[in-house]
Design a protein around this motif. Structure first.
Motif, PDB file in Angstrom:
ATOM      1  N   VAL A 237      11.009   3.580   5.338  1.00 17.19           N
ATOM      2  CA  VAL A 237      10.936   4.328   4.084  1.00 17.19           C
ATOM      3  C   VAL A 237      12.325   4.891   3.803  1.00 17.19           C
ATOM      4  O   VAL A 237      12.803   5.784   4.508  1.00 17.19           O
ATOM      5  N   GLU A 238      12.989   4.346   2.795  1.00 14.09           N
ATOM      6  CA  GLU A 238      14.371   4.720   2.514  1.00 14.09           C
ATOM      7  C   GLU A 238      14.538   5.078   1.043  1.00 14.09           C
ATOM      8  O   GLU A 238      14.197   4.292   0.154  1.00 14.09           O
ATOM      9  N   ALA A 239      15.054   6.275   0.795  1.00 15.76           N
ATOM     10  CA  ALA A 239      15.261   6.757  -0.565  1.00 15.76           C
ATOM     11  C   ALA A 239      16.669   6.419  -1.037  1.00 15.76           C
ATOM     12  O   ALA A 239      17.646   6.689  -0.342  1.00 15.76           O
ATOM     13  N   THR A 240      16.758   5.805  -2.202  1.00 16.50           N
ATOM     14  CA  THR A 240      18.042   5.583  -2.859  1.00 16.50           C
ATOM     15  C   THR A 240      18.075   6.453  -4.104  1.00 16.50           C
ATOM     16  O   THR A 240      17.103   7.139  -4.422  1.00 16.50           O
ATOM     17  N   VAL A 244      12.554   4.668  -4.236  1.00 16.87           N
ATOM     18  CA  VAL A 244      12.219   4.723  -2.816  1.00 16.87           C
ATOM     19  C   VAL A 244      11.787   3.320  -2.396  1.00 16.87           C
ATOM     20  O   VAL A 244      10.860   2.749  -2.975  1.00 16.87           O
ATOM     21  N   ALA A 245      12.473   2.764  -1.411  1.00 11.54           N
ATOM     22  CA  ALA A 245      12.163   1.413  -0.928  1.00 11.54           C
ATOM     23  C   ALA A 245      11.323   1.507   0.342  1.00 11.54           C
ATOM     24  O   ALA A 245      11.662   2.249   1.266  1.00 11.54           O
ATOM     25  N   LEU A 279       9.058  12.773  -1.094  1.00 12.13           N
ATOM     26  CA  LEU A 279       9.603  11.725  -1.955  1.00 12.13           C
ATOM     27  C   LEU A 279       8.698  11.438  -3.146  1.00 12.13           C
ATOM     28  O   LEU A 279       7.474  11.470  -3.042  1.00 12.13           O
ATOM     29  N   GLY A 280       9.321  11.128  -4.266  1.00 12.62           N
ATOM     30  CA  GLY A 280       8.585  10.780  -5.476  1.00 12.62           C
ATOM     31  C   GLY A 280       9.440   9.886  -6.352  1.00 12.62           C
ATOM     32  O   GLY A 280      10.439   9.315  -5.910  1.00 12.62           O
TER      33      GLY A 280
END
Length: 340
Positions: A237-240, A244-245, A279-280
């Motif tokens: 779970v990776e936030a850019t 969020v990918a 995250l959203g």
């Protein structure tokens, strides 16, 4: 440790609350800095945004943006409520549909009528609660929703809660004239835990409880994008800045059923991971390979998982490349921004 525990402590100088279910971190609340969700402002209309049906507003210390408002002219005062966190460099998201929410009751000034949570199914209890609501709200033109937590509460406590929320709502909605001002501060992490984690639980509030009950270890694990799942499958779970990918991996299992198994496990775990990480926004899932005929099973599992999650999430569907997309309200700050 079996059962539910609510752990109240501080993290990096901020109020924090952790919900542990059978020894596993299920939810995490950390106090906000600045305009936090639930806060109510008297704002001043600034300028409309053509084509979006929205308007920029002035609030103390910054700018807010409200969607789908009509009949508001620049310079006009407007009561608004913060709905989520602003992304860096962007206006605070707010709504003109204000709610006054507590443990047992939600007062809705713009939506008259008395309503009960559908989770309360006992007819006698529903009749009792409606009688309390009618008695307390008699003569009011505001609406009321009684929450599912009423099923386990004392009638006197419910009546007091309704009365307090109705009094606050009346005071705030009558306080429109004036310059931009914060009228109601949003709840802190401890108050939110009391308000929203209403199922029976052991409450632990001794200093250092996060350390002694394993919360700090669970938070430390969230610093990694890697999340192990059953049968050695995993997700990342990776936030850019843009989205969020979520990458789903089957691990060493190369059987025909491995893809569906990993995707179902990812669907069940995803709401928890997004809650804990704060995250959203746009979320894109790069799923493990599976036949198209199995997509329905995955969709049903994902829908059921988010049905139990309190944060509004829209399941947008499949992309031409076979990714699955979601849109989630930004109710919390990303954990990476608040960790000490």
């Amino acid at each position: 440790m079996k059962g539910r525990q609510i752990i109240l402590d501080h993290l990096g100088g901020r109020e924090a609350a952790a919900l542990m279910v059978d020894g596993r971190l299920d939810d995490l609340l950390i106090g906000d800095e600045g305009a936090c969700p639930g806060a109510i402002y008297r704002a001043k209309a600034d300028r409309p945004v053509k084509g979006m049906g929205g308007m920029f507003l002035s609030i103390p210390g910054g700018t807010a943006f409200v969607r789908q408002v009509r009949g508001i002219s620049p310079g006009q005062p407007l009561l608004v409520q913060v709905t989520g966190h602003a992304e860096p460099g962007k206006a605070t998201p707010v709504t003109a549909k204000i709610l006054f929410k507590s443990r047992y009751a939600i007062v809705t000034p713009d939506a008259p009528g008395l309503n009960l949570s559908r989770r309360i199914r006992d007819d006698d209890m529903r009749d009792t609660l409606l009688a309390i609501a009618h008695e307390v709200m008699d003569g009011s033109d505001m609406g009321l929703i009684l929450r599912s937590s009423c099923a386990q509460a004392n009638p006197d406590e419910i009546a007091e809660d309704i009365a307090a929320m109705a009094e606050l709502a009346g005071a705030v909605t009558s306080d429109l004239p004036g310059e931009p001002e914060l009228l109601v501060a949003g709840d802190g992490a401890h108050a939110l835990a009391w308000r929203d984690w209403s199922d029976p639980a052991e409450v632990v509030d001794a200093p250092g409880s996060f350390d002694s009950h394993g919360v700090l270890d669970a938070i430390e694990a969230l610093r990694s994008a890697h999340v192990p799942l059953a049968a050695k499958a995993s997700i990342y779970v990776e936030a850019t800045r843009a989205l969020v990918a979520v990458d789903v991996n089957t691990g060493p299992d190369t059987s025909l059923a491995a893809g569906l198994k990993a995707n179902i496990a990812a669907a069940r775990e995803l709401p928890r991971q997004l809650r804990l990480r704060g995250l959203g926004g746009q979320i894109t899932m790069d799923l493990a390979p599976m036949p198209k005929k199995e997509r329905r099973v995955f969709e049903d599992t994902l829908r059921a998982a988010f049905r139990a999650d309190a944060i509004e999430t829209t399941l947008a569907g499949w992309t031409p490349l076979g990714h699955y997309e979601l849109q989630r309200q930004r109710q919390r700050q990303p954990l990476t921004e608040v960790l000490p």
